[in-house]
Motif scaffolding. Structure first.
Motif, PDB file in Angstrom:
ATOM      1  N   PRO A 146       0.816  -1.228   0.000  1.00  0.00           N
ATOM      2  CA  PRO A 146       0.000   0.000   0.000  1.00  0.00           C
ATOM      3  C   PRO A 146       0.841   1.266   0.000  1.00  0.00           C
ATOM      4  CG  PRO A 146      -0.910  -1.597   1.538  1.00  0.00           C
ATOM      5  CD  PRO A 146       0.419  -2.139   1.101  1.00  0.00           C
ATOM      6  N   LEU A 147       1.921   1.279   0.805  1.00  0.00           N
ATOM      7  CA  LEU A 147       2.810   2.438   0.817  1.00  0.00           C
ATOM      8  C   LEU A 147       3.499   2.606  -0.534  1.00  0.00           C
ATOM      9  CD1 LEU A 147       4.328   4.738   2.211  1.00  0.00           C
ATOM     10  CD2 LEU A 147       5.968   3.029   3.047  1.00  0.00           C
ATOM     11  N   ALA A 148       3.948   1.488  -1.121  1.00  0.00           N
ATOM     12  CA  ALA A 148       4.614   1.552  -2.427  1.00  0.00           C
ATOM     13  C   ALA A 148       3.675   2.088  -3.498  1.00  0.00           C
ATOM     14  CB  ALA A 148       5.129   0.164  -2.820  1.00  0.00           C
ATOM     15  N   ASN A 149       2.413   1.654  -3.467  1.00  0.00           N
ATOM     16  CA  ASN A 149       1.436   2.157  -4.431  1.00  0.00           C
ATOM     17  C   ASN A 149       1.181   3.649  -4.243  1.00  0.00           C
ATOM     18  OD1 ASN A 149       0.222   0.177  -6.361  1.00  0.00           O
ATOM     19  ND2 ASN A 149      -0.060  -1.009  -4.503  1.00  0.00           N
ATOM     20  N   ALA A 289      -3.410   2.899   4.487  1.00  0.00           N
ATOM     21  CA  ALA A 289      -3.925   1.637   3.943  1.00  0.00           C
ATOM     22  C   ALA A 289      -3.074   0.449   4.359  1.00  0.00           C
ATOM     23  CB  ALA A 289      -4.002   1.721   2.418  1.00  0.00           C
ATOM     24  N   GLY A 290      -1.812   0.680   4.688  1.00  0.00           N
ATOM     25  CA  GLY A 290      -0.935  -0.408   5.103  1.00  0.00           C
ATOM     26  C   GLY A 290      -1.034  -0.779   6.568  1.00  0.00           C
ATOM     27  N   LEU A 291      -1.820  -0.047   7.349  1.00  0.00           N
ATOM     28  CA  LEU A 291      -1.979  -0.370   8.765  1.00  0.00           C
ATOM     29  C   LEU A 291      -2.643  -1.736   8.936  1.00  0.00           C
ATOM     30  CD1 LEU A 291      -3.151   3.102  10.157  1.00  0.00           C
ATOM     31  CD2 LEU A 291      -0.857   2.096  10.260  1.00  0.00           C
ATOM     32  N   LYS A 292      -2.280  -2.416  10.014  1.00  0.00           N
ATOM     33  CA  LYS A 292      -2.712  -3.795  10.222  1.00  0.00           C
ATOM     34  C   LYS A 292      -4.229  -3.935  10.217  1.00  0.00           C
ATOM     35  CE  LYS A 292      -1.877  -7.725  13.287  1.00  0.00           C
ATOM     36  NZ  LYS A 292      -1.196  -8.183  14.530  1.00  0.00           N
ATOM     37  N   TRP A 293      -4.936  -2.999  10.846  1.00  0.00           N
ATOM     38  CA  TRP A 293      -6.385  -3.097  10.922  1.00  0.00           C
ATOM     39  C   TRP A 293      -7.059  -2.641   9.645  1.00  0.00           C
ATOM     40  CZ3 TRP A 293     -10.660   0.148  10.685  1.00  0.00           C
ATOM     41  CH2 TRP A 293     -11.861  -0.391  11.152  1.00  0.00           C
ATOM     42  N   VAL A 294      -6.441  -1.694   8.932  1.00  0.00           N
ATOM     43  CA  VAL A 294      -7.069  -1.090   7.751  1.00  0.00           C
ATOM     44  C   VAL A 294      -6.916  -1.966   6.519  1.00  0.00           C
ATOM     45  CG1 VAL A 294      -7.081   0.911   6.206  1.00  0.00           C
ATOM     46  CG2 VAL A 294      -6.729   1.225   8.662  1.00  0.00           C
ATOM     47  N   ARG A 295      -5.764  -2.625   6.355  1.00  0.00           N
ATOM     48  CA  ARG A 295      -5.475  -3.299   5.089  1.00  0.00           C
ATOM     49  C   ARG A 295      -6.491  -4.375   4.700  1.00  0.00           C
ATOM     50  NH1 ARG A 295       0.289  -5.765   2.953  1.00  0.00           N
ATOM     51  NH2 ARG A 295      -0.339  -5.849   0.777  1.00  0.00           N
ATOM     52  N   THR A 471       0.891 -13.976  -3.418  1.00  0.00           N
ATOM     53  CA  THR A 471      -0.415 -13.320  -3.541  1.00  0.00           C
ATOM     54  C   THR A 471      -1.063 -13.060  -2.201  1.00  0.00           C
ATOM     55  OG1 THR A 471      -1.510 -15.450  -3.728  1.00  0.00           O
ATOM     56  CG2 THR A 471      -0.838 -14.394  -5.766  1.00  0.00           C
ATOM     57  N   CYS A 472      -0.377 -13.318  -1.112  1.00  0.00           N
ATOM     58  CA  CYS A 472      -0.955 -13.065   0.212  1.00  0.00           C
ATOM     59  C   CYS A 472      -1.200 -11.587   0.392  1.00  0.00           C
ATOM     60  CB  CYS A 472      -0.017 -13.551   1.305  1.00  0.00           C
ATOM     61  SG  CYS A 472       0.178 -15.350   1.319  1.00  0.00           S
ATOM     62  N   VAL A 473      -2.350 -11.231   0.945  1.00  0.00           N
ATOM     63  CA  VAL A 473      -2.684  -9.829   1.164  1.00  0.00           C
ATOM     64  C   VAL A 473      -2.374  -9.489   2.611  1.00  0.00           C
ATOM     65  CG1 VAL A 473      -4.531  -8.164   1.160  1.00  0.00           C
ATOM     66  CG2 VAL A 473      -4.466  -9.920  -0.570  1.00  0.00           C
TER      67      VAL A 473
END
Length: 473
Positions: A146-149, A289-295, A471-473
């Motif tokens: 998410p951070l990279a995007n 978006a990369g936060l553990k709860w948000v992703r 492919t793990c999210v």
């Protein structure tokens, strides 16, 4: 189309989330900047083209439209090329095409020739760079994706703020022909970015496991099985509705300010404000978006971003002075940046790494028609009513509708799948455990959370579950 040697994204490789991935991220930043900002930046040359060829503004506007149409409409072609030849070769050829189109355009003697060169050839070149760069970014980043995007998406507003004044300087110093020639040379940097896209190396395997691995890497040139995924269908539908209105306000906000009686420079400054806010909104949204709860709930964050954007359009329709438009541009920049940072992250999370190259091509094709319809239809509405308020209201309704389609579709349709009996997942887990018994102790140390999430994400193929931790999210 048959099975061919797959793209240079072998299964079984875990995304490094760093290392050379930062170089890939830098290249993706440059490519995203050129792809989205270039069609808007060439508009600074339109007045000279009008004088040169004796044409109207609508004729020159087709250059930007063709560039965007090629960027979106050639999605399936790019997917086929990537799946057949790999990301790096496709990007190198695309960089040459993008540069060649602008260089040849500098020698053109009619507007039709510019359509074919600066429009079709350069647009195709940018498309052949944009899509593979996102695919490589998806392969190199997983936990930090998410951070990279968000960081790569920031290339669009950064380059827009840089290329527009640069184009004005080039036009003043060298004319439109010299400007096109220099910009063509700058586009050769796409080849440099393509060279940065180093393929991930597959893990070393014994001779006994080499043949099964070779069989697994074969796939179709364009994988239409993504349409069997309800999440992908909902996303494609929502994205197509969204782009009908997403690009309308930035196109008309400057004209809106001019109609209110403000100077050209003051009106143009609104886009500078919007772009400046956008630069910071995208990476910040990527971090959130990369936060553990948000992703795991990223799709709903994306829906919120679209609702926020649509609501901003509706509020902007009530602006009656310059201050109101400034406030509109600030909030639109935030919401627009959120949408830009999340749109491909959500698609990656839905389809996974192996199908992303085909999925993005099909989504871009679906969006291509909406991109071509959106701004022209808004222009016709403006001609018929003479009021910008209705243009902004329609754009807001379209974007808000897309958010509701995405959120409600995922909540009522996709969520039900997770409540079904887990017999297939249990069988796949047993198969994975059996495979791990034949591996060395080091290879058997797999994070149980990744395996569980991976088994949920990957579809079945020929009765055998494909296992790929990438492919793990």
């Amino acid at each position: 189309m048959g099975a061919v040697v797959a793209d240079d994204g072998p299964s079984g490789i875990k995304a490094p989330d760093g290392g050379w991935g930062w170089a890939v991220l830098f290249g993706c930043f440059i490519i995203t900047g050129f792809s989205y900002a270039f069609p808007k930046a060439v508009s600074v040359f339109f007045k000279e083209l009008i004088r040169e060829f004796g044409i109207g503004y609508s004729d020159t506007a087709w250059i930007s439209s063709i560039l965007l149409a090629m960027l979106y409409g050639t999605g399936p072609l790019c997917s086929v090329c990537v799946n057949r030849f790999g990301c790096r070769p496709v990007m190198l050829v695309g960089g040459l095409f993008a540069s060649m189109g602008m260089v040849i355009a500098s020698f053109c003697t009619s507007i039709v020739q510019i359509y074919l060169t600066a429009g079709v050839i350069t647009g195709l070149g940018l498309a052949l760079n944009f899509q593979p760069s996102l695919i490589m970014l998806n392969r190199y980043f997983d936990k930090r994706r998410p951070l990279a995007n968000g960081l790569s998406a920031a290339g669009s507003p950064v380059f827009l703020c840089a290329l527009s004044p640069l184009g004005q300087i080039l036009q003043h110093e060298y004319g439109w022909r010299g400007g096109f020639l220099i910009l063509g040379g700058m586009l050769l940097n796409c080849c440099v970015c393509g060279a940065l896209m180093r393929p991930l190396e597959p893990p070393k395997k014994s001779e006994a496991t080499k043949e099964p691995a070779e069989k697994k890497v074969k796939k179709k040139l364009l994988d239409f099985s993504v349409f069997k995924d309800g999440g992908f269908v909902i996303y494609a539908l929502a994205a197509s509705i969204m782009v009908l209105g997403l690009f309308v306000p930035p196109v008309f906000v400057v004209s809106y300010a001019k109609d209110l009686g403000y100077q050209d420079t003051k009106a143009a400054f609104l886009l500078t404000i919007l772009g400046f806010i956008d630069i910071f909104a995208r990476p910040i949204c990527g971090m959130v978006a990369g936060l553990k709860w948000v992703r795991p709930r990223c799709v709903y964050l994306f829906s919120f971003a679209m609702i926020f954007n649509g609501f901003t359009d509706l509020m902007g329709s009530m602006s009656v002075d310059y201050g109101g438009l400034v406030v509109f541009c600030i909030f639109f920049g935030i919401s627009y940046g959120m949408v830009g940072a999340l749109q491909f992250e959500v698609l990656m999370a839905i389809v996974g790494t192996q199908k992303f190259s085909s999925a993005i091509g099909l989504v871009l094709l679906a969006e291509a028609m909406a991109v071509l319809i959106g701004p022209p239809s808004a222009g016709k509405l403006l001609d018929a009513t003479g009021r910008y308020m209705f243009v902004f209201i329609i754009a807001g309704i379209e974007v808000t509708t897309s958010a509701l389609v995405l959120a409600l579709g995922n909540f009522f349709c996709i969520k039900k799948k997770s409540e079904e009996p887990h017999t297939k997942e249990e069988a796949a887990e047993r198969e994975e455990l059996n495979k791990s018994e034949n591996k060395s102790p080091e290879d058997a140390k797999v994070d149980s959370i990744e395996v569980e999430q991976f088994l949920k994400d990957e579809p079945e193929k020929n009765g055998e579950v494909v296992t790929n931790p990438e492919t793990c999210v």
